[in-house]
Design a protein around this motif. Structure first.
Motif, short mmCIF file in Angstrom:
data_model
loop_
_atom_site.label_atom_id
_atom_site.label_comp_id
_atom_site.label_asym_id
_atom_site.label_seq_id
_atom_site.Cartn_x
_atom_site.Cartn_y
_atom_site.Cartn_z
N LEU A 1 43.97 54.18 41.90
CA LEU A 1 45.14 54.27 41.04
C LEU A 1 46.41 53.97 41.84
N GLN A 2 46.41 54.34 43.11
CA GLN A 2 47.57 54.04 43.94
C GLN A 2 47.75 52.53 44.08
N TYR A 3 46.65 51.80 44.20
CA TYR A 3 46.73 50.33 44.24
C TYR A 3 47.29 49.79 42.93
N TYR A 4 46.76 50.31 41.81
CA TYR A 4 47.26 49.85 40.51
C TYR A 4 48.75 50.13 40.38
N ALA B 1 52.78 39.18 47.58
CA ALA B 1 52.48 40.59 47.86
C ALA B 1 51.49 41.13 46.84
N CYS B 2 51.66 40.74 45.57
CA CYS B 2 50.72 41.17 44.52
C CYS B 2 49.31 40.67 44.82
N ALA B 3 49.22 39.42 45.25
CA ALA B 3 47.91 38.85 45.56
C ALA B 3 47.22 39.64 46.66
N VAL B 4 47.98 40.06 47.67
CA VAL B 4 47.41 40.87 48.75
C VAL B 4 46.94 42.22 48.20
N LEU B 5 47.78 42.85 47.38
CA LEU B 5 47.41 44.15 46.81
C LEU B 5 46.16 44.03 45.93
N GLN C 1 43.19 43.79 48.14
CA GLN C 1 42.88 45.11 48.70
C GLN C 1 42.24 46.02 47.66
N LEU C 2 42.74 45.93 46.43
CA LEU C 2 42.16 46.73 45.34
C LEU C 2 40.71 46.36 45.12
N LYS C 3 40.41 45.06 45.09
CA LYS C 3 39.03 44.61 44.89
C LYS C 3 38.13 45.14 45.99
N HIS C 4 38.61 45.08 47.22
CA HIS C 4 37.82 45.59 48.35
C HIS C 4 37.61 47.10 48.22
N ALA C 5 38.67 47.82 47.90
CA ALA C 5 38.57 49.28 47.76
C ALA C 5 37.64 49.66 46.61
N ALA C 6 37.69 48.88 45.53
CA ALA C 6 36.85 49.19 44.36
C ALA C 6 35.37 49.07 44.70
#
Length: 106
Positions: free
Chosen positions: A11-14, A42-46, A49-54
């Motif tokens: 949720l923090q990533y979102y 910056a959004c693309a990086v986030l 990172q979100l995909k990796h964390a998921a």
């Protein structure tokens, strides 16, 4: 306004993506397209990172899924408004590429 539930790092990533999209919208509203492009990166990086964390985190709880849904709706609204604001800028860019040497002013 961010939702009060912050149980998951996902949720923090979102929320970070939502903030970046809000910043992009604000930059688009004032015509600062260089900043829009930087924030898009910056959004693309986030998102990466979100995909990796998921891939490495538990599924979101039902309440968290609802929060995620509200965040995603706000991101999509921001994106839609940015696209509307970008249309004249993209047309100018296209005209400059198709007709080099012609200055297009708005």
């Amino acid at each position: 306004m961010p939702d009060p539930v912050r149980k998951s790092p996902l949720l923090q990533y979102y929320e970070a993506i939502e903030q970046a999209s809000a910043d992009m919208l604000e930059a688009a509203r004032v015509g600062n397209w260089d900043r829009v492009v930087k924030l898009e990166g910056a959004c693309a990086v986030l998102i990466s990172q979100l995909k990796h964390a998921a891939d490495h985190q538990r599924q979101l709880a039902c309440e968290e899924v609802q929060v995620k849904s509200r965040i995603m709706q706000r991101i999509l609204r921001n994106d839609a408004e940015i696209r509307i604001l970008a249309e004249p800028w993209l047309e100018d860019l296209d005209n400059m590429l198709v007709h080099p040497g012609h200055n297009v002013l708005h």
